[in-house]
Scaffold this active site. Structure first.
Site, PDB file in Angstrom:
ATOM      1  N   ASP A  61       0.850  -1.191   0.000  1.00 10.78           N
ATOM      2  CA  ASP A  61       0.000   0.000   0.000  1.00 10.78           C
ATOM      3  C   ASP A  61       0.888   1.244   0.000  1.00 10.78           C
ATOM      4  OD1 ASP A  61      -2.617   1.359   0.356  1.00 10.78           O
ATOM      5  OD2 ASP A  61      -1.717   1.983   2.247  1.00 10.78           O
ATOM      6  N   THR A  94      -2.994   5.532  -4.181  1.00 16.07           N
ATOM      7  CA  THR A  94      -1.901   6.301  -3.569  1.00 16.07           C
ATOM      8  C   THR A  94      -0.586   6.097  -4.322  1.00 16.07           C
ATOM      9  OG1 THR A  94      -1.627   4.478  -2.005  1.00 16.07           O
ATOM     10  CG2 THR A  94      -2.903   6.367  -1.262  1.00 16.07           C
ATOM     11  N   THR A  95      -0.319   4.859  -4.732  1.00 17.42           N
ATOM     12  CA  THR A  95       0.907   4.575  -5.487  1.00 17.42           C
ATOM     13  C   THR A  95       0.845   5.254  -6.855  1.00 17.42           C
ATOM     14  OG1 THR A  95       1.044   2.433  -4.374  1.00 17.42           O
ATOM     15  CG2 THR A  95       2.430   2.747  -6.302  1.00 17.42           C
ATOM     16  N   ASP A 391      -9.342   0.148   2.121  1.00 20.87           N
ATOM     17  CA  ASP A 391      -9.295   0.746   0.780  1.00 20.87           C
ATOM     18  C   ASP A 391     -10.579   0.440   0.007  1.00 20.87           C
ATOM     19  OD1 ASP A 391      -6.815   1.677   1.359  1.00 20.87           O
ATOM     20  OD2 ASP A 391      -5.712   0.418  -0.052  1.00 20.87           O
TER      21      ASP A 391
END
Length: 539
Positions: A61, A94-95, A391
Site C-alpha cells: 500500500d 496512492t501509489t 481501501d
C-alpha cells in the site's frame, strides 16, 4: 568597504540556488516515487518496513509505505503528502499518484535541460491537467447505488494485489453490504456514504474466509467481572465518561488516623460513597454500562451482584459510535444520570473470538452502524487484510457518492495520453511541449503495470495505443495473461475520483517543486542530504 562580504544568513546555514536546487529537489522526489513504483498493480511486489523499535510492516500500500519511511528531504516529503491526500480523499490510488508525480518531474527535468523556463512548464502542466480531467470525465461510466454487482467489482479491484485475492469474492460481498447499509440520501437528494460508520475489527486466528459482517457495534473489550451476565436482551445502555471510583479531592490533603476504629470508619465511608454511585446507576434502570475510564473492584462486585453487564476503558471513538447507534448520551457527571440518558439495543452479548472475548451490541435503533470482523492466519496477514478492506470500503463509498466509474488496467491513462497529444498540436506556444511531456508521463502507469508483471512494456504500450486508436476506450492490460483486453469485461473498475484526484495532486505538487529555485536551510534544520537522496530510509 569595497570587496567586503555581507552576511545575511546565520552561521551554519546552507543555501542551494538555481538549477542545483531544482535538480536536487527533482532527484529527491523521483527517488521516493521510484521506491513505491514496484508495488503498483495486481502483480506488484511488497515492501518490508522495519521501524526503530524493530516492528515489522509488510505491505504494498503506497500510503502506508511512504508514511512509515523516515524521509528527511523537504521536496521528497511533498510526494508523501500527495499520497496522504489521495488516501484521505479516495482511499486508493496512492501509489498511482506518487508514481505519476515522479514521472511528471522527470519529464519536466528534460524540458529544463532544453532551456524551457519553469513557469512555462507549469502553465503547460496546468493546461494538460485541466484537459486530462475533462477527457477522463468524458470516458467515465455511470453506476447507481442499487447496482451491487458493479460495486462488488469495484471492491474486488481495490482488494486485488493486496494478499487477499483468494477470498476477494467474499470480502467484496461483505464490503458492499457494509457500505450499502450505511448509505443514505440527504434532504437535497445527494447520496452520502459515511464510511466512518463502518468499524473494522481484526483478529489473528482462523482464516480470511471466516470474516463476517455484524449489524451493530463490536467492542474489543470483555465484561469486567466473571459473575456478570454474558448476554443482555432488551438492553438499557448507560455510557459513562467518568470513572466509577472513589472521588479524589482536588487539593492535596492528608488524613491522620490514630485508632483502628477510625480506620474502619474511613473504609466504610469509602464503600458507602461507592455504593451510592452504584445506586444512582441502578436507579436509572441501566442493565449495561460502558465506561470510558476505570471501574473500581468493589464497584465491579456491586454491579455483578445487581446483574449488570459492564465494560471499562472503552475508546473515545467506540463511545461516540455507541452513542450514535443506541441513542444514549455520554454522561460525565454520575449525579446527573436520568432514564432519558440511556440508550437501547435488542441484544448485548459477550462472545469468544479466537482466544479472546469481545462484546457485540446489535439491534440498535439509532444511526445505522455496522462492523466488519476480519480474521487471518497471522498478525501480518490480518494487518494487510485490514488495509485492503479499508481501501475497498472507501472506494465503494466514493463510487456511490460520485456515481461515476472508469476502467482500470492503464486504459484511462492511454486514452488521456493520446487525446492530450492531439490537444498539444492545437497549442502554438512552448506550452505544447509541456503538454506533450505530460502525455508521455501518463504512460508510466501502464508501463509500470507491464514491468511489474514481467511483460515487455514497449510491446504492451504499442498494442494498447493501437486498440485505443481504433476506438476501444476500455482496452487495458490484462497482467495475468499478458494481453490487451477490454477491462470492462474483465471487471477491472475504479471510481472516477481516483484518477482526477491523482492527476490534480500530482500536477500541483510537481508545479510547486518546479517553481523552487532557492533552498535556504537554517543551521538548526536537519542537514539536507547531498544529491537529493533520502535520509534514514528503512526498507
Amino acid at each position: 568597504m569595497s570587496g567586503q562580504p555581507i552576511f545575511i544568513l546565520s552561521e551554519g546555514s546552507r543555501r542551494t540556488r538555481g538549477s542545483d536546487a531544482q535538480n536536487n529537489n527533482i532527484m529527491a522526489a523521483k527517488a521516493v516515487a521510484e521506491a513505491v513504483r514496484t508495488t503498483l498493480g495486481p502483480k506488484g511486489m511488497d515492501k518490508m518496513l522495519v521501524d526503530s523499535m524493530g516492528d515489522v510492516i509488510i505491505t504494498n500500500d503506497g500510503a502506508t509505505i511512504l508514511r512509515e519511511m523516515d524521509i528527511e528531504h523537504p521536496a521528497a516529503k511533498m510526494i508523501v503528502e500527495i499520497s496522504k491526500t489521495q488516501d484521505a480523499e479516495v482511499g486508493d490510488g496512492t501509489t498511482t499518484a506518487a508514481v505519476l508525480a515522479g514521472e511528471l518531474l522527470a519529464s519536466a527535468e528534460e524540458l529544463l535541460e532544453d532551456g524551457i523556463h519553469p513557469t512555462i512548464i507549469s502553465a503547460g502542466y496546468r493546461l494538460a491537467a485541466d484537459k486530462a480531467n475533462a477527457i477522463v470525465k468524458s470516458i467515465a461510466l455511470d453506476v447507481s447505488v442499487d447496482d451491487t454487482e458493479t460495486l462488488k467489482k469495484i471492491a474486488a479491484t481495490a482488494i486485488t494485489g493486496k494478499g487477499a485475492e483468494s477470498n476477494k469474492a467474499k470480502l467484496s460481498d461483505l464490503v458492499v453490504s457494509a457500505v450499502c447499509a450505511i448509505t443514505k440520501t440527504d434532504a437535497h437528494g445527494k447520496v452520502i456514504a459515511d464510511t466512518d460508520k463502518i468499524k473494522v475489527e481484526k483478529r489473528a486466528g482462523g482464516s480470511i474466509g471466516d470474516s463476517e459482517l455484524i449489524d451493530g457495534v463490536i467492542i474489543d473489550k470483555e465484561r469486567v467481572h466473571p459473575n456478570m451476565p454474558t448476554m443482555m436482551k432488551d438492553a438499557k445502555i448507560l455510557l459513562l465518561g467518568a470513572a466509577v471510583e472513589y472521588k479524589k479531592t482536588e487539593t492535596k490533603s492528608e488524613i491522620k488516623i490514630s485508632s483502628p476504629d477510625q480506620m474502619l470508619s474511613f473504609i466504610e465511608q469509602e464503600e458507602a460513597m461507592l455504593k451510592e454511585i452504584i445506586n444512582k446507576v441502578m436507579a436509572s434502570g441501566a442493565n449495561v454500562v460502558f465506561c470510558q475510564k476505570g471501574i473500581d473492584d468493589l464497584a465491579q462486585y456491586y454491579l455483578a451482584k445487581a446483574g449488570v453487564l459492564a465494560a471499562r476503558r472503552i475508546k473515545q471513538s467506540d463511545m461516540t459510535r455507541l452513542s450514535e447507534a443506541t441513542n444514549a448520551r455520554i454522561i460525565t457527571n454520575i449525579d446527573e444520570i436520568t432514564p432519558a440518558d440511556l440508550g437501547s439495543a435488542k441484544l448485548v452479548a459477550e462472545k469468544e473470538t479466537t482466544g479472546s472475548k469481545m462484546i457485540y451490541v446489535t439491534g440498535c435503533p439509532g444511526i445505522k452502524t455496522v462492523s466488519l470482523f476480519l480474521h487471518g492466519g497471522t498478525e501480518h496477514v490480518v494487518d494487510a487484510l485490514d488495509r485492503a478492506v479499508e481501501d475497498a470500503v472507501r472506494v465503494v463509498g466514493v463510487a456511490i457518492e460520485d456515481q461515476k466509474i472508469v476502467v482500470g488496467g492503464g486504459a484511462p491513462e492511454i486514452e488521456i495520453s493520446l487525446r492530450l497529444r492531439e490537444y498539444a498540436s492545437t497549442l502554438s506556444g512552448r506550452e505544447q511541449l509541456a503538454v506533450s511531456k505530460f502525455a508521455d508521463a501518463l504512460e508510466i502507469i501502464p508501463q509500470t503495470l507491464a514491468e511489474n508483471a514481467g511483460l515487455d512494456p514497449i510491446n504492451m504500450l504499442a498494442e494498447m495505443k493501437a486498440a485505443h486508436e481504433k476506438g476501444n476506450k476500455t482496452a487495458g492490460l490484462n497482467v495475468y495473461i499478458g494481453k490487451v483486453e477490454d477491462m470492462y469485461k474483465n471487471n477491472v473498475l475504479e471510481p472516477l475520483r481516483i484518477k482526477t484526484q491523482a492527476i490534480n495532486a500530482a500536477t500541483e505538487s510537481t508545479i510547486m517543486i518546479l517553481r523552487i529555485d532557492d533552498v535556504i536551510a537554517s543551521a538548526k534544520a536537519a542537514p539536507m542530504p547531498q544529491g537529493g537522496g533520502m535520509g534514514g530510509m528503512s526498507m
